[in-house]
Design a protein around this motif. Sequence first.
Motif, PDB file in Angstrom:
ATOM      1  N   PHE A 241       0.591  -1.419   0.146  1.00 29.58           N
ATOM      2  CA  PHE A 241       0.411  -0.487  -0.336  1.00 29.58           C
ATOM      3  C   PHE A 241       1.165   1.209   0.035  1.00 29.58           C
ATOM      4  O   PHE A 241       0.404   2.145  -0.349  1.00 29.58           O
ATOM      5  CB  PHE A 241      -1.077  -0.070   1.135  1.00 29.58           C
ATOM      6  CG  PHE A 241      -1.910   1.034   1.008  1.00 29.58           C
ATOM      7  CD1 PHE A 241      -2.650   1.161  -0.425  1.00 29.58           C
ATOM      8  CD2 PHE A 241      -2.424   1.911   1.644  1.00 29.58           C
ATOM      9  CE1 PHE A 241      -3.703   2.000  -0.067  1.00 29.58           C
ATOM     10  CE2 PHE A 241      -3.104   2.870   2.000  1.00 29.58           C
ATOM     11  CZ  PHE A 241      -4.729   3.224   0.810  1.00 29.58           C
ATOM     12  N   PRO A 242       1.567   1.603   0.742  1.00 31.33           N
ATOM     13  CA  PRO A 242       2.491   2.816   0.961  1.00 31.33           C
ATOM     14  C   PRO A 242       3.293   2.544  -0.494  1.00 31.33           C
ATOM     15  O   PRO A 242       3.489   3.602  -1.276  1.00 31.33           O
ATOM     16  CB  PRO A 242       3.756   2.564   2.330  1.00 31.33           C
ATOM     17  CG  PRO A 242       3.090   1.250   3.254  1.00 31.33           C
ATOM     18  CD  PRO A 242       2.053   0.851   2.174  1.00 31.33           C
ATOM     19  N   LEU A 243       3.638   1.224  -0.909  1.00 32.54           N
ATOM     20  CA  LEU A 243       4.122   1.816  -2.281  1.00 32.54           C
ATOM     21  C   LEU A 243       3.891   2.119  -3.448  1.00 32.54           C
ATOM     22  O   LEU A 243       4.114   3.265  -4.184  1.00 32.54           O
ATOM     23  CB  LEU A 243       4.845   0.138  -2.652  1.00 32.54           C
ATOM     24  CG  LEU A 243       6.550  -0.115  -2.147  1.00 32.54           C
ATOM     25  CD1 LEU A 243       6.540  -1.966  -3.295  1.00 32.54           C
ATOM     26  CD2 LEU A 243       7.253   0.551  -3.374  1.00 32.54           C
ATOM     27  N   ILE A 244       2.376   2.226  -3.544  1.00 29.26           N
ATOM     28  CA  ILE A 244       1.557   2.538  -3.888  1.00 29.26           C
ATOM     29  C   ILE A 244       1.249   3.822  -4.092  1.00 29.26           C
ATOM     30  O   ILE A 244       1.214   4.739  -5.408  1.00 29.26           O
ATOM     31  CB  ILE A 244      -0.116   1.502  -4.124  1.00 29.26           C
ATOM     32  CG1 ILE A 244       0.732   0.116  -4.688  1.00 29.26           C
ATOM     33  CG2 ILE A 244      -0.796   2.415  -5.156  1.00 29.26           C
ATOM     34  CD1 ILE A 244      -0.671  -0.774  -4.876  1.00 29.26           C
ATOM     35  N   LEU A 245       1.089   4.604  -3.210  1.00 32.81           N
ATOM     36  CA  LEU A 245       0.816   6.041  -2.643  1.00 32.81           C
ATOM     37  C   LEU A 245       2.193   6.478  -3.435  1.00 32.81           C
ATOM     38  O   LEU A 245       2.329   7.507  -3.342  1.00 32.81           O
ATOM     39  CB  LEU A 245       0.888   5.530  -1.156  1.00 32.81           C
ATOM     40  CG  LEU A 245      -0.883   5.384  -0.944  1.00 32.81           C
ATOM     41  CD1 LEU A 245      -0.802   5.214   0.276  1.00 32.81           C
ATOM     42  CD2 LEU A 245      -1.901   5.832  -2.004  1.00 32.81           C
ATOM     43  N   LEU A 246       3.173   5.851  -3.023  1.00 36.44           N
ATOM     44  CA  LEU A 246       5.141   6.677  -3.216  1.00 36.44           C
ATOM     45  C   LEU A 246       4.519   6.735  -4.711  1.00 36.44           C
ATOM     46  O   LEU A 246       5.296   7.915  -5.272  1.00 36.44           O
ATOM     47  CB  LEU A 246       5.774   5.876  -2.458  1.00 36.44           C
ATOM     48  CG  LEU A 246       6.001   5.905  -1.609  1.00 36.44           C
ATOM     49  CD1 LEU A 246       7.173   4.844  -0.960  1.00 36.44           C
ATOM     50  CD2 LEU A 246       6.011   7.901  -0.574  1.00 36.44           C
ATOM     51  N   LEU A 247       3.890   5.788  -5.481  1.00 36.52           N
ATOM     52  CA  LEU A 247       4.389   6.352  -6.899  1.00 36.52           C
ATOM     53  C   LEU A 247       3.132   7.428  -7.861  1.00 36.52           C
ATOM     54  O   LEU A 247       3.164   7.968  -8.801  1.00 36.52           O
ATOM     55  CB  LEU A 247       4.119   4.556  -7.977  1.00 36.52           C
ATOM     56  CG  LEU A 247       4.667   3.347  -7.376  1.00 36.52           C
ATOM     57  CD1 LEU A 247       4.504   2.198  -7.632  1.00 36.52           C
ATOM     58  CD2 LEU A 247       6.690   4.300  -7.776  1.00 36.52           C
ATOM     59  N   LEU A 248       2.034   7.712  -6.751  1.00 36.50           N
ATOM     60  CA  LEU A 248       1.116   8.348  -7.359  1.00 36.50           C
ATOM     61  C   LEU A 248       1.846   9.989  -7.057  1.00 36.50           C
ATOM     62  O   LEU A 248       2.618  10.152  -6.764  1.00 36.50           O
ATOM     63  CB  LEU A 248       0.143   8.630  -6.831  1.00 36.50           C
ATOM     64  CG  LEU A 248      -0.912   7.167  -6.259  1.00 36.50           C
ATOM     65  CD1 LEU A 248      -2.173   7.137  -5.298  1.00 36.50           C
ATOM     66  CD2 LEU A 248      -1.631   6.974  -7.255  1.00 36.50           C
ATOM     67  N   PRO A 249       1.543  11.324  -7.238  1.00 37.60           N
ATOM     68  CA  PRO A 249       2.258  12.504  -7.273  1.00 37.60           C
ATOM     69  C   PRO A 249       1.763  12.649  -5.733  1.00 37.60           C
ATOM     70  O   PRO A 249       0.736  12.599  -5.069  1.00 37.60           O
ATOM     71  CB  PRO A 249       1.286  13.097  -8.224  1.00 37.60           C
ATOM     72  CG  PRO A 249       0.198  12.308  -9.167  1.00 37.60           C
ATOM     73  CD  PRO A 249       0.122  11.320  -8.651  1.00 37.60           C
ATOM     74  N   MET A 250       2.796  12.803  -5.226  1.00 36.75           N
ATOM     75  CA  MET A 250       3.474  13.654  -3.707  1.00 36.75           C
ATOM     76  C   MET A 250       2.584  14.163  -3.032  1.00 36.75           C
ATOM     77  O   MET A 250       2.213  15.122  -3.874  1.00 36.75           O
ATOM     78  CB  MET A 250       4.534  13.358  -3.741  1.00 36.75           C
ATOM     79  CG  MET A 250       4.985  12.558  -2.111  1.00 36.75           C
ATOM     80  SD  MET A 250       4.224  11.209  -2.263  1.00 36.75           S
ATOM     81  CE  MET A 250       4.252  11.136  -0.340  1.00 36.75           C
ATOM     82  N   SER A 251       1.633  14.088  -2.297  1.00 36.27           N
ATOM     83  CA  SER A 251       1.117  15.539  -1.354  1.00 36.27           C
ATOM     84  C   SER A 251       1.350  14.921   0.165  1.00 36.27           C
ATOM     85  O   SER A 251       1.601  13.510   0.183  1.00 36.27           O
ATOM     86  CB  SER A 251      -0.449  15.893  -1.684  1.00 36.27           C
ATOM     87  OG  SER A 251      -1.257  14.628  -1.093  1.00 36.27           O
ATOM     88  N   HIS A 252       0.330  16.172   1.062  1.00 33.04           N
ATOM     89  CA  HIS A 252       1.724  15.701   2.956  1.00 33.04           C
ATOM     90  C   HIS A 252      -0.228  15.095   2.752  1.00 33.04           C
ATOM     91  O   HIS A 252       0.533  13.762   3.788  1.00 33.04           O
ATOM     92  CB  HIS A 252       0.894  17.004   3.369  1.00 33.04           C
ATOM     93  CG  HIS A 252       3.263  17.961   3.283  1.00 33.04           C
ATOM     94  ND1 HIS A 252       3.801  16.979   3.938  1.00 33.04           N
ATOM     95  CD2 HIS A 252       3.116  18.888   2.919  1.00 33.04           C
ATOM     96  CE1 HIS A 252       5.088  18.121   3.389  1.00 33.04           C
ATOM     97  NE2 HIS A 252       3.959  18.958   2.930  1.00 33.04           N
ATOM     98  N   ALA A 253      -1.158  14.844   2.346  1.00 34.85           N
ATOM     99  CA  ALA A 253      -1.697  14.243   3.257  1.00 34.85           C
ATOM    100  C   ALA A 253      -1.725  12.416   2.574  1.00 34.85           C
ATOM    101  O   ALA A 253      -1.840  11.601   3.021  1.00 34.85           O
ATOM    102  CB  ALA A 253      -3.549  14.834   2.683  1.00 34.85           C
ATOM    103  N   LEU A 254      -1.122  12.335   1.190  1.00 33.77           N
ATOM    104  CA  LEU A 254      -1.260  11.011   0.879  1.00 33.77           C
ATOM    105  C   LEU A 254       0.038  10.711   1.468  1.00 33.77           C
ATOM    106  O   LEU A 254      -0.014   9.250   1.623  1.00 33.77           O
ATOM    107  CB  LEU A 254      -1.055  10.722  -1.236  1.00 33.77           C
ATOM    108  CG  LEU A 254      -1.640  10.517  -1.495  1.00 33.77           C
ATOM    109  CD1 LEU A 254      -0.877  11.024  -2.709  1.00 33.77           C
ATOM    110  CD2 LEU A 254      -2.699   9.135  -1.469  1.00 33.77           C
ATOM    111  N   ALA A 255       1.112  10.900   1.915  1.00 36.54           N
ATOM    112  CA  ALA A 255       2.464  10.858   2.668  1.00 36.54           C
ATOM    113  C   ALA A 255       2.353  10.102   4.001  1.00 36.54           C
ATOM    114  O   ALA A 255       2.553   9.347   4.594  1.00 36.54           O
ATOM    115  CB  ALA A 255       3.201  11.685   2.498  1.00 36.54           C
ATOM    116  N   ALA A 256       1.146  11.615   4.535  1.00 37.59           N
ATOM    117  CA  ALA A 256       0.832  10.453   5.730  1.00 37.59           C
ATOM    118  C   ALA A 256      -0.598   9.375   5.936  1.00 37.59           C
ATOM    119  O   ALA A 256       0.739   8.536   6.946  1.00 37.59           O
ATOM    120  CB  ALA A 256      -0.060  11.807   6.229  1.00 37.59           C
ATOM    121  N   VAL A 257      -0.954   9.195   4.886  1.00 38.38           N
ATOM    122  CA  VAL A 257      -1.478   8.090   4.788  1.00 38.38           C
ATOM    123  C   VAL A 257      -0.938   7.269   4.478  1.00 38.38           C
ATOM    124  O   VAL A 257      -0.937   5.767   5.078  1.00 38.38           O
ATOM    125  CB  VAL A 257      -1.868   7.876   3.618  1.00 38.38           C
ATOM    126  CG1 VAL A 257      -3.101   6.803   3.893  1.00 38.38           C
ATOM    127  CG2 VAL A 257      -3.571   8.653   4.182  1.00 38.38           C
TER     128      VAL A 257
END
Lengths: 296, 253
Positions: A241-257
Amino acid sequence: MHPAPSVILFSTLSGAGFGLFVFLGLMPVPPVGWAAFVFFAVAYALSVAGLLSATFHLKNKKNAWKSYREWRTSWLSREAWAAVFALLTMAVYAIALIFFGVHLAPVGWLGAILSLATVFTTAMIYTQLRAVPRWNQTATPLMFLTFSLAGGAMLSGFVTVAAAFLLAAGGVLLWHWWKGDRRFAEAGTTIQSATRLHDRVTLFEKPHTGDNYLTREMVFRVARKHAVKLRVIAFVLAVVFPLILLLLPMSHALAAVAILSHLAGVLTTRWLFFAEAEHVVGLYYGAHLGKQARAA
Amino acid sequence: MTALPASTQKKLGLVIDLDTCVGCHACVTACKGWNTQNYGAPLSDRNAYGDAEGTFLNRIHAYQSQPDQGLARTTHFPKSCLHCDDAPCVTVCPTGASYKRAEDGIVLVNEDACMGCGLCAWACPYGAREVDEVAGIMKKCTLCVDRIYNENIPEIDRQPACVRTCPAGARHFGDLADPASDISILVAERGGVDLMPEQGTKPVNKYLPPRPRDTIGAAQMSDDEDILAPFLAPVAEEPAGFLGWLDRSLERL
């Protein structure tokens, strides 16, 4: 082994905290002023909270300070020293960055090495125990180190590095599980070697009708079907899950998740690390018979 | 110091005879009594009138071994600290509470330095150490160090409480470093063994394996086993007479 919440929380949080210290110490252009304050506050909160929660499982806390005495032989003592040295060194580095805007690069490098050493000594406390074959393997320190670095890279915002360490940590985690499932048989300790009796040996009577410290602390068994489910959940939360989120365009909220998911996953892997670990003393209580080496 | 001594002058330890132990638990009681009333924190009991549990330095398991053919046999199995030469419980201790004495090889806990982390108990493959839940301190067999050198008690009592009390003579105490000592000779003659040798702890205590039992097996059961069966067969399969009438009447209702 009994999964004590204080120890599980400690190794997860302090692992991420010291991982963050590593990246703060090695950054070519570290933040200064308030930005530095926030980063170091997070790193100190995680590492110190973790260290404090580790003292909760001590049953005679007034002697905790004496744990600095036996660093020559004891990994637990070495961990206490490494943690203090790492936190003090990073304090000098952090004060220079926050209040004076000065980058003391060599101090940062030293702090990074000491932070890694702290995580390594934590891992060695478990790795050294021959009586717990699942922990007594090369992948144990590698798992603690890669997860610490993955967490630290995510917290410090190095997306590519974080993705690389997440992949590495995921690989090491699978290796640890695969090898761990075979370690008890490899260690060769069986109910026959424990009792030196022959033929098909089974426990006829326990020593006492009640439980005791040993059975509560070391003869913990987790249902296999739950273990498999939990492994899948842990792997998805900590790595996929973190890997998939890291590949998306970065934002602070996404990084927190991504970070929260990662920490929740690491907590689950650490719970399994304890709950699945079979102590050879269990054989005396008729446990783990299915894990022992087949008679020759 | 938690570094192990390179060698010890003596290797005081126990030899436990699995052939003679009758599993009476007298050693467990004697051990608990002596070590609760003398040196160190007492061995607590908790919840004595409910789901009782307590701290013990010596526990007796019982095992059944079932050969491929013939009868199973039961072995009573006392287990306490084996005072290992390469004691993993000593080196892991961060505070220096756990140590092995160079003069006689006894592994002890300095209760004033123990912080109750439990790591030594994790390191021990035998389950010889237990944290006392009331005192919060690690407890283990001291080999009754406060008896064996105690000149205030009669000489005959200067041995561990478990050995002194054993009514079957299944427990022996002495110096296993001295090949001429009585217990070294006993170990040699009876083929004494180490528990879990693959764990590399080099235990000092030795266990004498049970002697082979006699060869009289269970009674042979073949065609003759139902020799009494004809006498045990029901006399009538269907109830007759009054009971038969009652049975049939009730069926019809």
